[in-house]
Design a protein around this motif. Sequence first.
Motif: not given
Length: 183
Positions: A14-19, A64-78, A101-103
């Motif tokens: 989980l990290r802040p979003f980037e451009d 507002r503290y939004a985090f990109a959720v990455l799984e194996a380096g891919e965007l899996a959610g927010n 990434a669902r399920g």
Amino acid sequence: MIVTAHPIADGLLLRPFEDTDAPALIEAYRDETLRRFTRTPVSDAEQAARWLSTQYEGWATGTRYAFAVLEAGELAGNVVLKRGAPGGESAEVGYWTAAPARGRGVAPRAVEALTAWAFDTFADEGLLRIDLLHEGDNDASCRVAEKSGYAFVEIVPAFPPYPLDGHRHSRKRLDASERDRPE
């Protein structure tokens, strides 16, 4: 308050979003289910830039503290903590999961991590409760709330732009004596 620590979730980053997340955002928002339950469209580079700008502004104002959720380096959610005003007793958690990434438990892990992080990070500012709101017909969000320890509290009447009644789930911050109590 300057926030530097990030939530930690098993198997997720989980990290802040980037451009550089713009192309992945556009791809995630191609999913009809995601578009149905979110208010802000992201279908091109301009809309992605606006969406990202909202996240950056939220960090700058502490609302507002939004985090990109990455799984194996891919965007899996927010996952996002929304605070009406810094220093308030309550906040709201929001999230979405990209279709591929669902399920796999991405949303519950991310929500749980954000919740623990928020209660720890903002305890000194008086954060006592976090709400999770969703439309009443979103059964998947009910399951995420339950798996993340958010108890159902009430039905919330429909209010534009939401056409259906919703659900409010909540979690309260435990004090040290409650956290240390044996089960």
